[in-house]
Scaffold this motif. Structure first.
Motif, PDB file in Angstrom:
ATOM      1  N   THR A 220     -64.367 -36.514 -31.196  1.00 55.27           N
ATOM      2  CA  THR A 220     -64.203 -35.685 -30.000  1.00 55.27           C
ATOM      3  C   THR A 220     -62.734 -35.459 -29.683  1.00 55.27           C
ATOM      4  OG1 THR A 220     -66.292 -36.568 -29.148  1.00 55.27           O
ATOM      5  CG2 THR A 220     -64.887 -35.404 -27.586  1.00 55.27           C
ATOM      6  N   GLN A 221     -61.903 -36.446 -29.932  1.00 52.80           N
ATOM      7  CA  GLN A 221     -60.462 -36.253 -29.759  1.00 52.80           C
ATOM      8  C   GLN A 221     -59.963 -35.123 -30.663  1.00 52.80           C
ATOM      9  OE1 GLN A 221     -57.597 -39.217 -31.342  1.00 52.80           O
ATOM     10  NE2 GLN A 221     -56.933 -39.475 -29.215  1.00 52.80           N
ATOM     11  N   GLN A 222     -60.420 -35.139 -31.915  1.00 46.72           N
ATOM     12  CA  GLN A 222     -60.059 -34.064 -32.841  1.00 46.72           C
ATOM     13  C   GLN A 222     -60.631 -32.724 -32.377  1.00 46.72           C
ATOM     14  OE1 GLN A 222     -60.465 -34.778 -37.131  1.00 46.72           O
ATOM     15  NE2 GLN A 222     -60.833 -36.947 -36.684  1.00 46.72           N
ATOM     16  N   SER A 223     -61.850 -32.763 -31.852  1.00 50.42           N
ATOM     17  CA  SER A 223     -62.495 -31.522 -31.413  1.00 50.42           C
ATOM     18  C   SER A 223     -61.743 -30.881 -30.252  1.00 50.42           C
ATOM     19  CB  SER A 223     -63.951 -31.811 -31.012  1.00 50.42           C
ATOM     20  OG  SER A 223     -64.701 -32.293 -32.104  1.00 50.42           O
ATOM     21  N   LEU A 224     -61.304 -31.699 -29.293  1.00 46.32           N
ATOM     22  CA  LEU A 224     -60.534 -31.146 -28.170  1.00 46.32           C
ATOM     23  C   LEU A 224     -59.236 -30.530 -28.655  1.00 46.32           C
ATOM     24  CD1 LEU A 224     -60.890 -33.652 -25.176  1.00 46.32           C
ATOM     25  CD2 LEU A 224     -61.940 -31.409 -25.459  1.00 46.32           C
ATOM     26  N   ALA A 225     -58.590 -31.174 -29.618  1.00 43.88           N
ATOM     27  CA  ALA A 225     -57.330 -30.637 -30.153  1.00 43.88           C
ATOM     28  C   ALA A 225     -57.551 -29.319 -30.883  1.00 43.88           C
ATOM     29  CB  ALA A 225     -56.690 -31.659 -31.084  1.00 43.88           C
ATOM     30  N   ARG A 226     -58.684 -29.185 -31.574  1.00 44.53           N
ATOM     31  CA  ARG A 226     -58.990 -27.975 -32.343  1.00 44.53           C
ATOM     32  C   ARG A 226     -59.637 -26.893 -31.499  1.00 44.53           C
ATOM     33  NH1 ARG A 226     -60.416 -29.168 -37.906  1.00 44.53           N
ATOM     34  NH2 ARG A 226     -61.729 -27.292 -37.870  1.00 44.53           N
ATOM     35  N   GLY A 227     -60.234 -27.278 -30.386  1.00 45.88           N
ATOM     36  CA  GLY A 227     -60.946 -26.306 -29.567  1.00 45.88           C
ATOM     37  C   GLY A 227     -62.317 -25.964 -30.085  1.00 45.88           C
ATOM     38  N   GLU A 228     -62.847 -26.792 -30.973  1.00 40.04           N
ATOM     39  CA  GLU A 228     -64.183 -26.601 -31.519  1.00 40.04           C
ATOM     40  C   GLU A 228     -64.700 -27.939 -32.023  1.00 40.04           C
ATOM     41  OE1 GLU A 228     -63.768 -23.844 -34.713  1.00 40.04           O
ATOM     42  OE2 GLU A 228     -62.674 -25.240 -36.000  1.00 40.04           O
ATOM     43  N   ILE A 229     -66.010 -28.041 -32.184  1.00 40.33           N
ATOM     44  CA  ILE A 229     -66.594 -29.307 -32.610  1.00 40.33           C
ATOM     45  C   ILE A 229     -66.193 -29.617 -34.052  1.00 40.33           C
ATOM     46  CG2 ILE A 229     -68.745 -30.532 -33.072  1.00 40.33           C
ATOM     47  CD1 ILE A 229     -70.004 -29.001 -30.750  1.00 40.33           C
ATOM     48  N   VAL A 230     -65.645 -30.812 -34.242  1.00 45.85           N
ATOM     49  CA  VAL A 230     -65.238 -31.303 -35.559  1.00 45.85           C
ATOM     50  C   VAL A 230     -66.231 -32.369 -36.002  1.00 45.85           C
ATOM     51  CG1 VAL A 230     -63.468 -32.597 -36.825  1.00 45.85           C
ATOM     52  CG2 VAL A 230     -62.794 -30.824 -35.180  1.00 45.85           C
ATOM     53  N   GLN A 231     -66.688 -32.278 -37.248  1.00 49.95           N
ATOM     54  CA  GLN A 231     -67.604 -33.281 -37.796  1.00 49.95           C
ATOM     55  C   GLN A 231     -66.844 -34.186 -38.744  1.00 49.95           C
ATOM     56  OE1 GLN A 231     -71.499 -32.288 -38.234  1.00 49.95           O
ATOM     57  NE2 GLN A 231     -72.074 -33.990 -39.540  1.00 49.95           N
ATOM     58  N   ILE A 232     -67.097 -35.506 -38.643  1.00 51.09           N
ATOM     59  CA  ILE A 232     -66.435 -36.486 -39.494  1.00 51.09           C
ATOM     60  C   ILE A 232     -67.481 -37.298 -40.250  1.00 51.09           C
ATOM     61  CG2 ILE A 232     -64.450 -36.644 -37.925  1.00 51.09           C
ATOM     62  CD1 ILE A 232     -65.615 -39.328 -36.924  1.00 51.09           C
ATOM     63  N   ALA A 233     -67.013 -38.114 -41.193  1.00 45.33           N
ATOM     64  CA  ALA A 233     -67.920 -39.034 -41.889  1.00 45.33           C
ATOM     65  C   ALA A 233     -68.352 -40.132 -40.916  1.00 45.33           C
ATOM     66  CB  ALA A 233     -67.211 -39.643 -43.094  1.00 45.33           C
ATOM     67  N   VAL A 234     -69.431 -40.829 -41.256  1.00 43.93           N
ATOM     68  CA  VAL A 234     -69.894 -41.915 -40.393  1.00 43.93           C
ATOM     69  C   VAL A 234     -68.760 -42.923 -40.208  1.00 43.93           C
ATOM     70  CG1 VAL A 234     -71.519 -43.815 -40.124  1.00 43.93           C
ATOM     71  CG2 VAL A 234     -72.291 -41.650 -41.118  1.00 43.93           C
ATOM     72  N   PRO A 235     -68.311 -43.173 -38.983  1.00 46.33           N
ATOM     73  CA  PRO A 235     -67.169 -44.057 -38.767  1.00 46.33           C
ATOM     74  C   PRO A 235     -67.479 -45.507 -39.131  1.00 46.33           C
ATOM     75  CG  PRO A 235     -67.628 -42.722 -36.808  1.00 46.33           C
ATOM     76  CD  PRO A 235     -68.799 -42.584 -37.729  1.00 46.33           C
ATOM     77  N   GLN A 236     -66.509 -46.176 -39.725  1.00 44.29           N
ATOM     78  CA  GLN A 236     -66.624 -47.598 -40.025  1.00 44.29           C
ATOM     79  C   GLN A 236     -65.996 -48.372 -38.870  1.00 44.29           C
ATOM     80  OE1 GLN A 236     -68.206 -48.890 -42.632  1.00 44.29           O
ATOM     81  NE2 GLN A 236     -68.681 -46.926 -43.581  1.00 44.29           N
ATOM     82  N   THR A 237     -66.821 -48.786 -37.904  1.00 45.69           N
ATOM     83  CA  THR A 237     -66.350 -49.469 -36.716  1.00 45.69           C
ATOM     84  C   THR A 237     -67.416 -50.439 -36.227  1.00 45.69           C
ATOM     85  OG1 THR A 237     -65.712 -49.186 -34.377  1.00 45.69           O
ATOM     86  CG2 THR A 237     -67.140 -47.502 -35.322  1.00 45.69           C
ATOM     87  N   ILE A 238     -66.983 -51.508 -35.551  1.00 47.51           N
ATOM     88  CA  ILE A 238     -67.958 -52.445 -34.986  1.00 47.51           C
ATOM     89  C   ILE A 238     -68.648 -51.852 -33.766  1.00 47.51           C
ATOM     90  CG2 ILE A 238     -66.705 -54.450 -35.858  1.00 47.51           C
ATOM     91  CD1 ILE A 238     -65.717 -54.942 -32.990  1.00 47.51           C
ATOM     92  N   ALA A 239     -68.125 -50.750 -33.239  1.00 45.23           N
ATOM     93  CA  ALA A 239     -68.760 -50.076 -32.096  1.00 45.23           C
ATOM     94  C   ALA A 239     -69.921 -49.237 -32.610  1.00 45.23           C
ATOM     95  CB  ALA A 239     -67.738 -49.205 -31.367  1.00 45.23           C
ATOM     96  N   ASP A 240     -71.051 -49.899 -32.926  1.00 43.46           N
ATOM     97  CA  ASP A 240     -72.156 -49.211 -33.593  1.00 43.46           C
ATOM     98  C   ASP A 240     -72.750 -48.098 -32.735  1.00 43.46           C
ATOM     99  OD1 ASP A 240     -74.984 -50.494 -32.375  1.00 43.46           O
ATOM    100  OD2 ASP A 240     -73.272 -51.820 -32.224  1.00 43.46           O
ATOM    101  N   GLY A 241     -72.645 -48.210 -31.403  1.00 43.66           N
ATOM    102  CA  GLY A 241     -73.166 -47.158 -30.541  1.00 43.66           C
ATOM    103  C   GLY A 241     -72.294 -45.926 -30.498  1.00 43.66           C
ATOM    104  N   ALA A 242     -71.105 -45.996 -31.120  1.00 42.76           N
ATOM    105  CA  ALA A 242     -70.199 -44.847 -31.150  1.00 42.76           C
ATOM    106  C   ALA A 242     -69.925 -44.399 -32.583  1.00 42.76           C
ATOM    107  CB  ALA A 242     -68.884 -45.196 -30.449  1.00 42.76           C
ATOM    108  N   GLN A 243     -70.870 -44.649 -33.479  1.00 45.49           N
ATOM    109  CA  GLN A 243     -70.716 -44.206 -34.862  1.00 45.49           C
ATOM    110  C   GLN A 243     -71.246 -42.786 -35.045  1.00 45.49           C
ATOM    111  OE1 GLN A 243     -72.482 -47.833 -36.825  1.00 45.49           O
ATOM    112  NE2 GLN A 243     -70.641 -47.728 -38.064  1.00 45.49           N
ATOM    113  N   THR A 244     -71.004 -41.957 -34.059  1.00 45.47           N
ATOM    114  CA  THR A 244     -71.421 -40.560 -34.124  1.00 45.47           C
ATOM    115  C   THR A 244     -70.441 -39.772 -34.986  1.00 45.47           C
ATOM    116  OG1 THR A 244     -70.274 -40.279 -32.028  1.00 45.47           O
ATOM    117  CG2 THR A 244     -72.649 -40.500 -31.928  1.00 45.47           C
ATOM    118  N   GLN A 245     -70.940 -38.700 -35.577  1.00 51.48           N
ATOM    119  CA  GLN A 245     -70.109 -37.884 -36.457  1.00 51.48           C
ATOM    120  C   GLN A 245     -69.563 -36.639 -35.764  1.00 51.48           C
ATOM    121  OE1 GLN A 245     -73.393 -38.310 -39.693  1.00 51.48           O
ATOM    122  NE2 GLN A 245     -71.523 -37.730 -40.775  1.00 51.48           N
ATOM    123  N   ALA A 246     -70.135 -36.281 -34.605  1.00 51.00           N
ATOM    124  CA  ALA A 246     -69.679 -35.088 -33.894  1.00 51.00           C
ATOM    125  C   ALA A 246     -70.198 -35.120 -32.471  1.00 51.00           C
ATOM    126  CB  ALA A 246     -70.166 -33.815 -34.599  1.00 51.00           C
TER     127      ALA A 246
END
Length: 332
Positions: A220-246
């Motif tokens: 979402t940080q990238q999306s705000l900078a671009r002005g459009e929804i950015v999709q990423i790979a599944v994030p590798q993070t311990i925050a499993d509830g925030a492993q969203t791609q877009a």
């Protein structure tokens, strides 16, 4: 061309609050002198880790399911989730007497998987369907199951009733804490952030709303900078509830319109914040639930945002963490 209307309005959050009255817990707002000293501000923690099923997700799920038609209730609700939305839909379905089918990733925390199945126990037609989050598309799985079983799909964040329900956490926080200068909100797909920003900015027009994502999952940080929804790979993070791609199609326009910025925190900061909650506030908080608090407690972070001495609301979004894994985090 004028911009299309946003998916939810403040009135939707107020209506959701009425539906949730007497059903959802009105969770406490916690204070900590140590947290204030560390941050250089006055922090007000909305403890959604003490919500029914252990997370804010109950608010949105119940607000969505309680509005089903009789035919929808008979067929039941379908959801996909890494854990908290799964539990929220399963519990809401049990309370409303309807079957639920939940698609969950195979590597979901064991505690979340077990709790979801426990909420479904005794509800005919209810089950958990496992999938591989790294090789399978959960949206496609949800669409297929909905078509096969005639159930109504309730996504974890990109739904107006879910977004409105999640916003009731911020509504209660402002009611209880009084006027705030800023609000820090955990961010995965944007349901909590969009709902909170909608009601928060309506109640306090000058409120600065800031979302907090994991460093590895800053879509979402990238999306705000671009002005459009950015999709990423599944994030590798311990925050499993925030492993969203877009961000969601419905949540992102609200975030664009009402949220000042998105900041990020590292997994190491999440672990440090989990330890702070355990030691100082005697609260069990999951990694995703620590996102907003980690941003508030990071040395100099609020100074950099111009919030020294400010009254800052912080939503602690959940406390569902496998206890063995929790112990490992705290032992690091």
């Amino acid at each position: 061309m004028p911009a299309p209307p946003l998916a939810i309005q403040p009135a939707d959050v107020l209506a959701a609050a009425q539906r949730l009255r007497g059903v959802a817990h009105r969770t406490p707002v916690l204070r900590s002198r140590t947290a204030d000293e560390l941050s250089g501000a006055q922090l007000f923690f909305k403890a959604e880790n003490l919500q029914r099923m252990g997370a804010f997700k109950f608010r949105g799920a119940y607000n969505a399911l309680v509005q089903f038609t009789p035919a929808q209730r008979r067929a039941g609700a379908l959801a996909f989730s890494s854990g908290n939305h799964a539990q929220a839909v399963a519990l809401s379905g049990r309370l409303l007497g309807m079957p639920t089918v939940i698609a969950m990733p195979q590597d979901a925390p064991a505690a979340k998987l077990a709790a979801t199945r426990e909420y479904q126990a005794g509800q005919p037609g209810s089950e958990v369907v496992l999938y591989d989050r790294y090789t399978e598309d959960r949206d496609a799985i949800g669409a297929r199951l909905a078509a096969e079983r005639g159930m109504t799909l309730i996504p974890p964040y990109d739904h107006p009733h879910v977004m409105a329900g999640q916003g009731t956490a911020a509504l209660e926080l402002i009611d209880d804490a009084g006027p705030l200068d800023a609000l820090l909100v955990c961010l995965g797909g944007g349901g909590l952030l969009s709902g909170s920003a909608t009601i928060g900015r309506a109640m306090l027009p000058g409120l600065r709303v800031i979302g907090v994502e994991p460093e590895a999952g800053n879509d979402t940080q990238q999306s705000l900078a671009r002005g459009e929804i950015v999709q990423i790979a599944v994030p590798q993070t311990i925050a499993d509830g925030a492993q969203t791609q877009a961000s969601g199609r419905l949540t992102f326009p609200v975030i664009q319109a009402l949220v000042e910025r998105i900041v990020t925190v590292s997994d190491a900061q999440l672990v440090q914040t989990m330890r702070f909650f355990a030691e100082r506030l005697k609260q069990v908080v999951e990694p995703t639930g620590c996102l907003a608090a980690a941003a508030a407690l990071a040395p100099g972070a609020l100074d950099a945002l111009g919030l020294r001495g400010a009254r800052v609301g912080v939503i602690v979004s959940g406390g569902n963490v496998d206890l063995a894994r929790y112990a490992q985090y705290l032992a690091r």
